[in-house]
Design an enzyme around this catalytic site. Structure first.
Site, short mmCIF file in Angstrom:
data_model
loop_
_atom_site.label_atom_id
_atom_site.label_comp_id
_atom_site.label_asym_id
_atom_site.label_seq_id
_atom_site.Cartn_x
_atom_site.Cartn_y
_atom_site.Cartn_z
CG ASP A 187 -27.77 -19.76 -55.18
OD1 ASP A 187 -26.86 -20.57 -55.39
OD2 ASP A 187 -28.77 -20.01 -54.48
CD GLU A 241 -32.84 -22.81 -58.45
OE1 GLU A 241 -31.83 -22.36 -57.90
OE2 GLU A 241 -33.13 -24.01 -58.45
CD GLU A 259 -24.49 -19.83 -51.29
OE1 GLU A 259 -24.63 -19.18 -50.21
OE2 GLU A 259 -23.64 -20.74 -51.40
CG HIS A 300 -23.29 -28.64 -49.13
ND1 HIS A 300 -24.63 -28.87 -49.08
CD2 HIS A 300 -23.11 -27.64 -50.02
CE1 HIS A 300 -25.25 -28.07 -49.94
NE2 HIS A 300 -24.36 -27.30 -50.52
NE ARG A 314 -19.52 -19.64 -47.57
CZ ARG A 314 -18.31 -19.51 -48.11
NH1 ARG A 314 -17.29 -19.13 -47.38
NH2 ARG A 314 -18.11 -19.77 -49.39
CG HIS A 364 -20.04 -31.38 -49.88
ND1 HIS A 364 -18.93 -30.59 -50.07
CD2 HIS A 364 -20.91 -31.03 -50.85
CE1 HIS A 364 -19.13 -29.80 -51.11
NE2 HIS A 364 -20.33 -30.05 -51.61
N1 UDP Z 1 -26.47 -34.90 -55.05
C1 UDP Z 1 -25.83 -35.95 -55.68
N2 UDP Z 1 -25.04 -36.79 -54.94
C2 UDP Z 1 -24.84 -36.63 -53.60
C3 UDP Z 1 -25.50 -35.54 -52.97
C4 UDP Z 1 -26.30 -34.69 -53.72
O1 UDP Z 1 -25.97 -36.13 -56.90
O2 UDP Z 1 -24.12 -37.42 -52.99
C5 UDP Z 1 -27.30 -33.98 -55.86
C6 UDP Z 1 -28.70 -33.73 -55.34
O3 UDP Z 1 -29.62 -34.67 -55.85
C7 UDP Z 1 -29.01 -32.32 -55.81
C8 UDP Z 1 -27.65 -31.68 -55.88
O4 UDP Z 1 -26.69 -32.71 -55.82
O5 UDP Z 1 -29.54 -32.33 -57.14
C9 UDP Z 1 -27.51 -30.76 -54.69
O6 UDP Z 1 -26.25 -30.26 -54.64
P1 UDP Z 1 -25.72 -29.45 -53.38
O7 UDP Z 1 -26.40 -29.98 -52.16
O8 UDP Z 1 -24.24 -29.50 -53.47
O9 UDP Z 1 -26.16 -27.96 -53.70
P2 UDP Z 1 -27.45 -27.08 -53.40
O10 UDP Z 1 -28.64 -27.78 -53.94
O11 UDP Z 1 -27.52 -26.84 -51.93
O12 UDP Z 1 -27.17 -25.83 -54.16
#
Ligand code: UDP
Length: 379
Positions: A102, A124, A138, A210, A212, A243
């Protein structure tokens, strides 16, 4: 496939950390197909977070669009990406374009595919909060992507139902499980060391923030909640991979840098992060992917959001929505810590997937692009 048939060109577009994690299983599975010529187009929306994943998963971009510019607005990024992807698709001449999730990368990939009259397969697909403003942007990105896509790989039955309610043709929707669980199981098998020295005998609480919607005042309220947990539970150590977003990192470092039992580190590699999720007594996070991963690992997660597009996480009681309410964060944390939980039980097969989502996606693509394609196309 006859040796005279043309291989089908499949372009996979990804640019952020979660997109690389969730498309890597598809890239790997497609790479083994004799009928497919796979091209990985990397938009570099999160270059620093995403690049270390290439080695981990054994994938590498064929095209790097290098689309980020300092201080760029989401509108500028979208504009740059649509133009760059439209040009890339002109060169690659794909039979199908695939993108997951997204982000602006996905919206731009869907738009560029539409402009090129190339089928767009959305991975997804169908996640919804049913509120266009949350998460912003998103929810709008995924709604728009769904209506530009011709193939929808929904991770769960509920995601499929969301698509059908929006008038998407049932025949175009396939429930596959989430490819993030394929990636998680791949990482869990590798058992990467955590790489951070933590004090012996303390219980680990893993934190990520992280989004917004948590920037500014909500982050201060979350801080208040974490401080309450910190002060009430001296046997707990927090591990917080911060982050790099400029609205997050300086605030977290300024507010938490001095607390002895809060370890602030840079983003962890995916292998070490999975190890941390497995070891944690519980996780505090606003991440979407972490809700799926924690649920699958059986590690409780307190979700720092007011709404979630992943209702499946909450059904089994492993995930709890706490928003940015300090009182609720402290109460739910104490409840989990009173449970005396050690390491997680996982990996478990859950609503989010069984680790075979990429194989299902590849098999649907084979049917669509090869079996049902009109006549053999000769090289
Ligand atoms: N993740 C990682 N290292 C970190 C924090 C998160 O590899 O220090 C991984 C986590 O396991 C997940 C993904 O990053 O698979 C999530 O990314 P993010 O939180 O940026 O995005 P969202 O899932 O909210 O779209």
């Amino acid at each position: 496939m006859s040796p005279f048939e043309r291989r089908r060109n499949v372009v996979v577009v990804a640019g952020t950390r979660p997109e690389v994690i969730k498309t890597a299983p598809i890239l790997r599975a497609l790479g083994e197909q004799p009928w497919a010529r796979v091209r990985f187009v990397f938009t570099a929306q999160h270059r620093d977070l995403a690049s270390p994943l290439f080695d981990f998963f054994g994938v590498s971009p064929d095209v790097d669009l290098d689309a980020m510019r300092p201080g760029q607005s989401p509108a500028d990024l979208c504009n740059r990406l649509v133009v760059a992807l439209h040009a890339a698709l002109g060169r690659e001449e794909p039979d199908c374009v695939i993108a997951q999730g997204d982000t602006t990368t996905v919206l731009a990939a869907a738009l560029a595919s539409y402009m090129r009259d190339v089928p767009f397969a959305h991975v997804e697909a169908g996640l919804r909060t049913h509120r266009l403003d949350a998460p912003f942007p998103e929810e709008a990105n995924r709604v728009a992507a769904s209506h530009l896509a011709s193939i929808h790989f929904a991770p769960t039955d509920e995601a499929r139902d969301n698509l059908l309610r929006e008038g998407i043709e049932p025949d175009a929707v396939h429930v596959t499980g989430n490819t993030g669980i394929d990636a998680l199981l791949y990482a869990a098998r590798r058992e990467a060391p955590l790489g951070v020295d933590l004090a012996e005998g303390r219980r680990l609480v893993l934190v990520t923030v992280h989004r917004r919607e948590n920037h500014g005042e909500p982050l201060r309220r979350i801080r208040e909640g974490i401080l309450r947990v910190h002060d009430a539970h001296p046997d707990v150590e927090f591990l917080w991979p911060v982050h790099p977003n400029p609205a997050v990192e300086p605030v977290v470092r300024a507010e938490f840098g001095d607390l002895p039992r809060v370890r602030l580190v840079g983003p962890l590699g995916y292998g070490p992060f999975v190890t941390a999720m497995k070891r944690a007594a519980f996780i505090l996070s606003d991440s979407g992917g972490v809700q799926e991963e924690a649920t699958t690992l059986g590690t409780p997660v307190l979700v720092l959001r007011s709404v979630s597009e992943r209702p499946e996480a909450f059904r089994g009681g492993v995930a709890t929505l706490v928003g940015d309410d300090p009182e609720l964060i402290a109460r739910e944390a104490s409840r989990l810590l009173a449970g005396g939980r050690g390491e997680s039980r996982g990996p478990l097969a859950t609503a989010f997937g069984d680790g075979r989502a990429a194989a299902r996606i590849v098999s649907h693509l084979h049917r669509k692009l090869v079996v049902e394609a009109p006549g053999p196309v000769f090289a």
